[in-house]
Structure formats: C-alpha cells, structure tokens
Design an enzyme around this catalytic site. Structure first.
Site, short mmCIF file in Angstrom:
data_model
loop_
_atom_site.label_atom_id
_atom_site.label_comp_id
_atom_site.label_asym_id
_atom_site.label_seq_id
_atom_site.Cartn_x
_atom_site.Cartn_y
_atom_site.Cartn_z
N HIS A 29 -5.87 27.17 14.58
CA HIS A 29 -7.25 27.17 14.84
C HIS A 29 -7.94 26.33 13.80
CE1 HIS A 29 -6.84 29.34 18.44
NE2 HIS A 29 -6.53 30.36 17.88
N GLU A 70 -11.49 20.42 17.03
CA GLU A 70 -12.18 21.90 16.98
C GLU A 70 -13.63 21.58 17.53
OE1 GLU A 70 -10.95 24.94 16.85
OE2 GLU A 70 -8.92 23.99 16.03
N ASP A 99 -3.20 22.76 13.59
CA ASP A 99 -2.79 22.90 15.47
C ASP A 99 -1.93 21.49 15.34
OD1 ASP A 99 -3.86 25.33 15.63
OD2 ASP A 99 -5.41 24.66 16.81
N ASP A 114 -5.66 16.97 17.09
CA ASP A 114 -6.37 18.30 17.76
C ASP A 114 -7.70 18.20 17.59
OD1 ASP A 114 -5.96 21.06 19.40
OD2 ASP A 114 -6.83 21.39 17.44
#
Length: 731
Positions: free
Chosen positions: A686, A547, A691, A545
């Site tokens: 998050h 960000e 995640d 994942d």
C-alpha cells in the site's frame, strides 16, 4: 483415477437415490389417494406433493455431488495449478490436502520437489563458482565506469542503452526546467535524450567509413565520429562516437570479418568552456574596437610632434597631454580586460572538488610521514575542522605546499608540532597551518612563499604562491604575539557540496550494485518485430501503481502517489524507479488514509498531477505497462489526457488477469495471495513504489509459467487476459 471413480460412484448413487425417492413417493401418494367419489387427495395435490419430494431429493443429490466435486475434482485441479507454479520456482511446497488419496499424492510431489531443489542447489553452486571471475570483472568495470569524470553510454544499433555510468545518469536525466527525470536507463532509447537524426548521421559516417576501406586498414581507419549537441537542460556536450565490433552475425557494416553491433558515446560537458571562449572573443573584440580610437589619437599626436619640431611650447604641451590621456585610457582598458579574464585564465588549470576534511586528513598524514624520517619528529594535529566544507582546488599542489611549509619549519626552526584548521569564512574557506612559540620573521616567510618548492630533495618549478593562485586563492603569513602563535593562512573558494555523489559499487553477491549495464541488449533489434509479436522475454516493461484519494475516479477522486520501476531483459531494475507524491487539491477520505497512510501534511507542497504526468510519461516511453488490476490505475491516467495533452496508449498487461489465466481454479487473485503462491516476499504494501516492486517480482515469476502454456508473445498474453472473467471489470 481413484478420485474420479469415487466421484462417478457418488454421482450414480445420488441419481439412484433421487430415482428411488421419486418412485417411492409416487407410489405412496397414489396408493393413499381417494376414489372417484372424492374425499381423498386431488390429482393436483398428488402432483404437487410428488414435485416437492422430487425437488427435495434433487437438492440433496446436488449437495452430495457438489461436495464430491469440490473434494475429488476441484481440489486436484488447484493442486495441479500450485504444482505447476512450484515446478518453475524452487523452495515452494504443496499444502497438505484434506483427502487421504490427495494427501499421499501431495507427499510424493513434495518429495520430488525436494529432490529437484537439491539438484538445482548443486547446479547453482557450480554455476556460482564458474561465474565468480566474471562477476569480479563486472564489478571492476562498474567501479571504473562510476569513477569516470566523463559521461559514457553504450548502445546497440537500434539506440537501446546497454551500459551507462553515474556521470551520464546525472548529466543526461535533467529536464529543461532543471527537474530530474529518468530519461536514461537500460533498454531505453538514447533518442529520448539526443536528436535521432544527429546520432544516425554520425553512425552512418562510421558505417560508410567501414565500407570505403578493406581488411586491416579498414579496421584501422574506421576511427570515430565527433559532434556537439545539447541536452534537454541546455548543456552543451561534445560527443565522441566509436563503433562496437562483434562477431554475432547481426546486420551492419562489416570490418575485417567483424560487424558493427553498436556504438560508444563518450560525452564531455563543454558548456563552461564554450562560455569562456565566448567571453574571450567578446573581450578581444572590445579591445579591438575600443583601442582604435586611442591608438589613432596617439599616432596623430606623435606624428605632429615628430613632423613639427619647431612647434610652440603651448601647442606641444597640448599634444603631449593628448598622448598622456590616450595612453592612460588605453592602459585602463587593458587593465580592466586583464582583470575580467584572469578568472578564465585560472580555470584552464584542472581543479577538483574535494571534501575539506579529507584534504586535511591526507595532508596531516603526509606531513607526519615525511617529517618523521629523521631524528626529530614532527607531530601534526587537525583542529576545528568543518566536516561539511567542500573545496575546489588542485589538491596535489596544495598538499605539496602544506608539506613544504611544515618541513621548512621543522628543518630551519626545529618546530616539533604543527596544527591544521579549516573553517568557513563567508563564501571562502580559511585553511590555517599554525604553530606555537617559535616566531618567523616576515621577510623569511615571504621568501618561503615565493621560492620554488623543494620537498625531500625533489624540486618543483612552482612556488607556494603559484599553487595558491592556481586554486584562485590567497596566502599570507601572520603572527599573534598575545597567544604566541604564528600561522600561514590560506583563503580558498568554497565549493557547493555535490548533490548526488557517485554510488559505491559493491559485489554482485551483496545484491546492491546498481544495474548500469546489460550486454545482452546487443542482440535486440526492434526493427525486425512488431511489438505485439515480440516475445515477452524481449520486451521492456514499466511496472507501476498508484495511490488515490478514493476508489471512484469518475466521482472526482485523484492520484496522490505514483510509483514505478522497470524490467529489462527479465531483470527488475530496482535502481531505476519513479516515486512521486502528488497534491490532489482536494480532501482525502479517512478510509483511504487508513489504507495508504498518506496524510494531507505529506502532500502539502508537492507538485500537481499536470506537472508529474509528463515526467512519468517520459519514464514509461517505449515500454509495456504492467500493473495489478491495471484497469483501475489506467482509468485515472486516461481521465487526465485532455488536461495534460498526453496519451497513455502503451500496451498494458495486468497481473490480476494473468493470474486468472494461469490459475483459474484459485479462490482469490489478490496481490498478496498471488505473491504467496509464487514465493514472492511482500514488502512496502500500500505504497505505490512498494506495490510496483512486488508486482514486478510476481510478473517475472509468471513469465516461465506463461511460456509453459504456450503464451510467449505480447499478443498472446493480451488475448488470453481478455478471455478471463475479471477482464469485464470497468471503472
């Protein structure tokens, strides 16, 4: 069936209602219409009124049918999807439906689920008891592997890693620039660490050896292969390769009815040894080259003196001066060589790195135990101990030396208390053994230090000075008349604190043991399958994942964090993860900061994306990528291909799309909603790594549900995902 009949009845009633309304409206409109002379509704007006009434009636009928469909068709379908997920995972229960008919069905289903869970719990207890001894053996293996000073890696015939220890993880995961990357991991290829041709050649030697002999002699002579190779960090490793034999019928060389199913690599870091040998060879060469001239001059001068005994005194003195000067130069050269090589000679003795406080604690306990055996007691008090100081010493010899000195003080001078202190002194460690009151003369102290040690009737050929010199240290006796204190002071080289101490191995029940082994990988053989046709359960996955600074990669938003973990053999390897912040070199929007909590200050000083992506690409090597709404993350990665020269062309599976395949009638496919439906705990939301962990747990829950639908291979999973509505999303 009863719900379906009610739906059919509602649809029939709605249709009849529309028909009655249309007929009644038509009758009223035509009955109240005007005659041919005019004054009433026109034909167009009558048709308009009739159409409006028909549309109104149809709308009402649609609402009735839609409500009935949602109540008696869609609700049972959602219940069926939830029930399918719950049959694959224990502990889940159906929520109470709205309709009485479905409520009774839900209660019956929950009762069956409770009965199933009770049976599964009973079976699980029995399995847990049966596996207790196996887990104990595995824990012992893990503990032994963690404590080995050598690197150990076990692979199957395809080079897939199925066991490694902490030392191997430290030594083989370092990059050429000194950075640390997860190159070694379960199910990963050893060929990402070492040259494929070199290992295959060594393996071929093992297999050819097995074919050249027969029977018991074949197994006896199979032996091992040895070679020297280099890691990515430039460290030289001496490798010892041995075969792993099994009877599982896998292809390979046969040895007395057994087949070679894999190999064991035992690795020693010989970098320092090689450097020491190189220095020795250079020193010997310099002595040879540098000694030829002086030796030639000495020989010539001595021959002249020997052959011409009647030489003039002045001439004789000149030749004697040559002999003296050349002998002095040769002596100086040998002294320099001895000094330069002395440290290398000492390094030949095995030294260990130990925390100084631990050494002092053991020394105090051992001295007290041996000194309290008779009538006179000996107390030992550690004082002023630097808790963070590390030493590189022969700990056994040093403990013997301290015990020997303390016991001689007790026996010959009736000292009742000694104290130990340890502190840093520049780049050295200062270890003091001292006592109060009783003075020892310098001559006796020197004898104690140079005599062979005798401790409790056990003689040692070594003296205290021998032990301290072996540790590259120095020891002397000293008195302080003002404080009435005397001590033996030892100066030892201080060592750097290990950056990554081996992790403690705990029991499997505690769930904290690093996943450093998986023997099921022996049965894998990538050469017999194309990746698309491989079963999902056999593949290795990187669940990842990101960000970002925002939601628009095409508008300049950048990655600020990448988190990933790995799935091998249907297990989430929480100890093999990638977690890195990235400096985006651009501002962060306040909206994104509110979501992920990563501020500009946290990103300051972090590496840029062009530095991070090569390491992440190596972490993902030879795996299938898994993400939630993976199209979003993949777009960010693909936009960096030209800049980094890396292509993330791995197969990709998306848990969002797979959820739409498994549960098409659900209202939402957000990660939290899917996790709740599958009974997965959500944590670290998050954050990229958090995640990724949740996505990995969700994906593992999906695998048996996909198998129930007949989706068992990577190709089938990708094709099913591409048919969903959500697959049309583009970024």
């Amino acid at each position: 069936m009863q719900a379906r009949r009610k739906l059919y009845l509602a649809a029939a009633c709605a249709g009849l209602f529309v028909l009655v309304v249309v007929v009644a409206t038509a009758a009223v409109v035509w009955a109240t219409g005007a005659d041919a002379s005019g004054g009433g509704w026109s034909t167009e007006g009558r048709i308009f009124v009739l159409v409006m009434f028909t549309l109104a009636a149809s709308g009402g009928a649609y609402l009735v049918i839609a409500a009935s469909y949602a109540r008696y068709v869609n609700a049972p379908l959602r219940m069926a999807e939830d029930l399918a997920a719950m049959t694959a995972h224990s502990g889940l229960r159906l929520a109470e439906p709205a309709t009485p008919e479905l409520r009774a069905l839900g209660q019956a289903a929950n009762q069956l689920l409770a009965a199933r869970d009770a049976l599964e719990h009973d079976v699980a207890e029995r399995v847990r008891e049966a596996r207790a001894s196996l887990e104990e053996e595995r824990s012992r293996l893990a503990a032994l592997m963690a404590d080995l000073s050598q690197s150990v890696v076990v692979c199957n015939l395809d080079g897939r890693v199925l066991l490694y220890n902490q030392r191997a993880k430290q030594e083989l995961s370092a990059g050429s620039d000194g950075s640390h990357g997860e190159l070694l991991g379960l199910g990963r290829s050893i060929y990402t660490v070492f040259d494929r041709a070199l290992l295959e050649h060594a393996l071929e030697r093992l297999q050819s050896a097995s074919r050249d002999e027969s029977g018991a002699e074949r197994k006896k002579l199979l032996g091992s292969a040895q070679f020297v190779t280099a890691t990515r960090a430039g460290r030289l490793m001496r490798a010892h390769m041995s075969p792993v034999l099994g009877r599982d019928g896998q292809p390979g060389a046969q040895v007395a009815g057994l087949s070679i199913t894999g190999f064991v690599l035992v690795l020693d870091d010989v970098t320092s040894t090689n450097e020491r040998h190189a220095r020795r060879d250079a020193l010997i060469q310099s002595l040879i080259e540098g000694g030829r001239g002086p030796l030639g001059s000495l020989r010539a001068a001595s021959e002249m003196l020997s052959d011409f005994s009647d030489m003039q005194p002045q001439q004789r003195d000149r030749f004697l001066g040559v002999i003296r000067d050349e002998a002095r130069a040769l002596s100086d050269q040998f002294e320099k060589a001895a000094a330069a090589f002395s440290n290398d000679l000492r390094e030949r003795w095995l030294l260990e790195e130990i925390l100084g406080a631990e050494l002092v604690e053991v020394a105090a306990r051992r001295i007290a135990e041996r000194g309290n055996g008779g009538q006179r007691k000996l107390a030992v008090k550690p004082e002023n101990i630097d808790e963070g100081l590390w030493l590189r010493v022969d700990s056994f010899g040093l403990l013997q030396a301290l015990s020997y000195l303390a016991l001689r003080l007790q026996d010959e001078y009736e000292v009742r208390e000694v104290r130990l202190s340890l502190k840093r002194s520049g780049h050295l460690a200062q270890l003091d053994l001292y006592w109060m009151g009783t003075f020892l003369n310098n001559e006796s102290a020197m004898v104690w230090l140079q005599d062979p040690m005798n401790i409790g009737g056990e003689n040692s050929p070594l003296s205290v000075v021998d032990v301290i010199e072996r540790c590259n240290g120095e020891i002397w006796f000293q008195r302080e008349r003002v404080s009435h204190r005397a001590f033996f002071r030892t100066m030892l080289p201080a060592a750097e604190a290990p950056s990554d101490r081996p992790q403690t191995i705990v029991s499997a029940a505690e769930g904290e043991r690093p996943e450093f082994y998986d023997f099921d990988i022996f049965r894998w053989s990538a050469g017999s399958h194309e990746l698309d046709d491989r079963p999902l359960a056999e593949l290795s996955y990187t669940v990842f994942d990101t960000e970002t600074t925002g939601l628009e990669p095409s508008a300049g938003d950048e990655i600020i964090q990448i988190g990933a973990t790995r799935i091998v053999n249907r297990r989430l390897l929480r100890h093999e993860y990638f977690d890195q912040l990235v400096d985006p070199k651009r501002p962060l929007s306040q909206q994104s900061v509110k979501v992920h909590g990563i501020t500009r200050e946290l990103l300051s000083g972090q590496p840029v994306i062009t530095t991070v992506l090569p390491t992440f690409h190596a972490f993902c090597a030879d795996t299938v990528l898994v993400g939630h709404n993976a199209a979003f993350d993949m777009r960010f990665l693909q936009m960096k291909e030209r800049q980094t020269g890396l292509r993330f062309d791995h197969p990709v599976l998306d848990t969002l799309l797979l959820s739409a395949v498994l549960q098409p009638n659900q209202n939402t496919h957000r990660l939290e909603a899917i996790a709740e439906r599958l009974g997965v705990s959500v944590f670290g939301r998050h954050t990229a790594l958090g995640d990724a962990m949740v996505t990995g747990e969700v994906f593992l829950k999906m695998l048996p549900l996909l198998a129930d639908m007949g989706i068992t291979t990577l190709r089938q999973a990708r094709e099913a995902s591409e048919r969903t509505y959500h697959a049309r999303l583009r970024y």
